[in-house]
Write an enzyme that holds these catalytic residues in place. Sequence first.
Site, PDB file in Angstrom:
ATOM      1  N   ASP A  11       0.299  -1.360   0.151  1.00 35.60           N
ATOM      2  CA  ASP A  11       0.327  -0.167   0.051  1.00 35.60           C
ATOM      3  C   ASP A  11       0.826   1.565  -0.092  1.00 35.60           C
ATOM      4  O   ASP A  11       2.544   0.921   0.414  1.00 35.60           O
ATOM      5  CB  ASP A  11      -0.926   0.154   1.432  1.00 35.60           C
ATOM      6  CG  ASP A  11      -2.105   1.021   1.269  1.00 35.60           C
ATOM      7  OD1 ASP A  11      -2.702   1.427  -0.188  1.00 35.60           O
ATOM      8  OD2 ASP A  11      -2.515   1.069   2.508  1.00 35.60           O
ATOM      9  N   HIS A  28       2.593   3.445  -8.761  1.00 33.18           N
ATOM     10  CA  HIS A  28       2.440   2.166  -9.017  1.00 33.18           C
ATOM     11  C   HIS A  28       3.431   1.554  -9.712  1.00 33.18           C
ATOM     12  O   HIS A  28       4.230   0.723  -9.460  1.00 33.18           O
ATOM     13  CB  HIS A  28       1.212   1.760  -9.633  1.00 33.18           C
ATOM     14  CG  HIS A  28       0.072   2.251  -9.190  1.00 33.18           C
ATOM     15  ND1 HIS A  28      -0.767   1.869  -7.846  1.00 33.18           N
ATOM     16  CD2 HIS A  28      -1.253   2.412  -9.900  1.00 33.18           C
ATOM     17  CE1 HIS A  28      -1.398   2.089  -7.712  1.00 33.18           C
ATOM     18  NE2 HIS A  28      -2.406   2.444  -8.507  1.00 33.18           N
ATOM     19  N   TRP A  60     -11.089  -2.069  -7.798  1.00 29.57           N
ATOM     20  CA  TRP A  60     -12.135  -2.181  -9.173  1.00 29.57           C
ATOM     21  C   TRP A  60     -13.398  -0.986  -9.201  1.00 29.57           C
ATOM     22  O   TRP A  60     -13.430   0.106 -10.355  1.00 29.57           O
ATOM     23  CB  TRP A  60     -13.368  -3.079  -9.609  1.00 29.57           C
ATOM     24  CG  TRP A  60     -13.361  -4.459  -9.839  1.00 29.57           C
ATOM     25  CD1 TRP A  60     -13.105  -5.404  -9.510  1.00 29.57           C
ATOM     26  CD2 TRP A  60     -12.341  -4.573 -11.529  1.00 29.57           C
ATOM     27  NE1 TRP A  60     -12.543  -6.790 -10.253  1.00 29.57           N
ATOM     28  CE2 TRP A  60     -12.026  -6.343 -11.621  1.00 29.57           C
ATOM     29  CE3 TRP A  60     -12.244  -4.165 -12.612  1.00 29.57           C
ATOM     30  CZ2 TRP A  60     -11.577  -6.790 -12.242  1.00 29.57           C
ATOM     31  CZ3 TRP A  60     -11.057  -4.879 -13.432  1.00 29.57           C
ATOM     32  CH2 TRP A  60     -10.920  -6.025 -13.557  1.00 29.57           C
ATOM     33  N   LEU A 122      11.250 -20.408  -4.372  1.00 29.33           N
ATOM     34  CA  LEU A 122      10.150 -20.128  -3.408  1.00 29.33           C
ATOM     35  C   LEU A 122       8.515 -19.442  -4.602  1.00 29.33           C
ATOM     36  O   LEU A 122       8.537 -19.848  -5.438  1.00 29.33           O
ATOM     37  CB  LEU A 122      10.378 -18.087  -4.149  1.00 29.33           C
ATOM     38  CG  LEU A 122       9.538 -16.882  -3.856  1.00 29.33           C
ATOM     39  CD1 LEU A 122      10.005 -16.758  -1.537  1.00 29.33           C
ATOM     40  CD2 LEU A 122      10.074 -15.902  -3.706  1.00 29.33           C
ATOM     41  N   LEU A 185      -7.166  -5.170   6.786  1.00 29.27           N
ATOM     42  CA  LEU A 185      -6.785  -6.122   6.695  1.00 29.27           C
ATOM     43  C   LEU A 185      -7.084  -6.436   5.403  1.00 29.27           C
ATOM     44  O   LEU A 185      -6.711  -6.445   4.482  1.00 29.27           O
ATOM     45  CB  LEU A 185      -7.119  -7.194   6.697  1.00 29.27           C
ATOM     46  CG  LEU A 185      -6.488  -7.558   8.175  1.00 29.27           C
ATOM     47  CD1 LEU A 185      -7.746  -9.222   8.619  1.00 29.27           C
ATOM     48  CD2 LEU A 185      -4.793  -8.231   8.150  1.00 29.27           C
ATOM     49  N   SER A 186      -8.116  -5.018   4.902  1.00 30.33           N
ATOM     50  CA  SER A 186      -8.791  -4.486   4.041  1.00 30.33           C
ATOM     51  C   SER A 186      -9.492  -6.275   2.915  1.00 30.33           C
ATOM     52  O   SER A 186      -8.661  -6.191   1.791  1.00 30.33           O
ATOM     53  CB  SER A 186      -8.001  -3.844   2.597  1.00 30.33           C
ATOM     54  OG  SER A 186      -7.523  -2.479   3.524  1.00 30.33           O
TER      55      SER A 186
HETATM   56  C1  IPE Z   1      -5.192  -2.818  -0.292  1.00 29.43           C
HETATM   57  O1  IPE Z   1      -5.485  -1.703  -0.220  1.00 29.43           O
HETATM   58  C2  IPE Z   1      -5.431  -3.918  -1.431  1.00 29.43           C
HETATM   59  C3  IPE Z   1      -3.837  -3.592  -1.955  1.00 29.43           C
HETATM   60  C4  IPE Z   1      -2.924  -3.091  -2.020  1.00 29.43           C
HETATM   61  C5  IPE Z   1      -3.938  -3.939  -3.204  1.00 29.43           C
HETATM   62  P1  IPE Z   1      -6.394  -0.322  -0.788  1.00 29.43           P
HETATM   63  O2  IPE Z   1      -5.141   0.742  -0.415  1.00 29.43           O
HETATM   64  O3  IPE Z   1      -7.227  -0.605  -1.811  1.00 29.43           O
HETATM   65  O4  IPE Z   1      -7.350  -0.497   0.754  1.00 29.43           O
HETATM   66  P2  IPE Z   1      -7.825   0.802   1.361  1.00 29.43           P
HETATM   67  O5  IPE Z   1      -9.010   0.818   0.577  1.00 29.43           O
HETATM   68  O6  IPE Z   1      -7.157   1.685   1.836  1.00 29.43           O
HETATM   69  O7  IPE Z   1      -8.594  -0.156   2.715  1.00 29.43           O
HETATM   70  C1  IPE Z   2      -1.745   0.619  -3.381  1.00 26.99           C
HETATM   71  O1  IPE Z   2      -1.553   2.021  -3.509  1.00 26.99           O
HETATM   72  C2  IPE Z   2      -1.591  -0.675  -4.851  1.00 26.99           C
HETATM   73  C3  IPE Z   2      -3.046  -0.708  -5.126  1.00 26.99           C
HETATM   74  C4  IPE Z   2      -3.916  -0.885  -4.409  1.00 26.99           C
HETATM   75  C5  IPE Z   2      -3.320  -1.389  -6.346  1.00 26.99           C
HETATM   76  P1  IPE Z   2      -2.924   2.508  -3.299  1.00 26.99           P
HETATM   77  O2  IPE Z   2      -2.765   3.133  -5.132  1.00 26.99           O
HETATM   78  O3  IPE Z   2      -3.665   1.667  -2.164  1.00 26.99           O
HETATM   79  O4  IPE Z   2      -2.043   4.010  -2.947  1.00 26.99           O
HETATM   80  P2  IPE Z   2      -2.526   4.757  -1.879  1.00 26.99           P
HETATM   81  O5  IPE Z   2      -3.178   4.067  -0.789  1.00 26.99           O
HETATM   82  O6  IPE Z   2      -3.281   5.504  -2.302  1.00 26.99           O
HETATM   83  O7  IPE Z   2      -1.067   6.249  -1.037  1.00 26.99           O
HETATM   84 MG    MG Z   3      -4.323   2.261  -0.484  1.00 24.43          MG
END
Ligand code: IPE
Ligand code: IPE
Ligand code: MG
Length: 248
Positions: A11, A28, A60, A122, A185-186
Amino acid sequence: MTGMHVAIIMDGNGRWARQQGKPRWRGHLAGVDSVRDTVRGSPDLGITTLTLYAFSSDNWKRPAAEVGRLFWLLREYCRRERNELIENGVRVSHVGRRDRLPTKALTALDDLARQSAAGTRLHLRLAIDYSAQEMIASASRRLAEEVQAGTRRPDEVTRDALELALTDGVSPVDLLVRTAGEQRLSDFMLWETAYAELYFTPVLWPDFRRADLATALTAFQRRERRFGGLVAVNGSAAGAPAPKLAVG
Ligand code: IPE
Ligand code: IPE
Ligand code: MG
């Protein structure tokens, strides 16, 4: 002995980009370097299974342009990293829903999974269109279908049976890492983290490197894992002795 299973919620890509004054997708893109370094460093840290949360079923909800970039990056990752992954004995597989993935991304994932299938150092699991709740529901559905078909009795819908249907024999998570400071944990690995150690770091994913993973593992090694008993069990759950009733 089976080594450790580490799972990472990658994240903070968006926040990293904002800090740099760049559009979100640049975060990303930078995050791919972190994936490469983490995967390279994992075997030497005693990790044999690494599950990376790359795209949640709730992601999504993001703008189509961002989603499109993420799947493009996934394809590029599969294409560019293939040779190195195979040379390093990394076996790649996908966890999550397949039916909504863009065809090209699914093909790239399937090709990489097939070509890397012989890897034994791995097991890299990419969680994409992943929802732990959906995984539990679909595993339950499969067991229900067996009951309906008469090949399983209702009393055979046990914790072990559901676990096997859900995890396909992959060991439980020993250490769950989440970057970027959020402590939730999302919808990631809700079943498999029942006794996982949780480690939250403020480091944003694009800044995360194998040294940060080593720091997380050092913290993990200082934890006392008891699995509900009174005796500390060190190391991975997979290597832990079978649970026994403590009497007396
Ligand atoms: C969780 O992160 C999903 C991934 C890292 C792929 P999010 O950024 O989507 O989660 P929330 O919305 O902060 O809970
Ligand atoms: C994690 O980074 C990547 C995905 C969820 C795909 P974020 O895109 O959620 O980054 P923040 O949370 O907005 O900083
Ligand atoms: Mg995020």
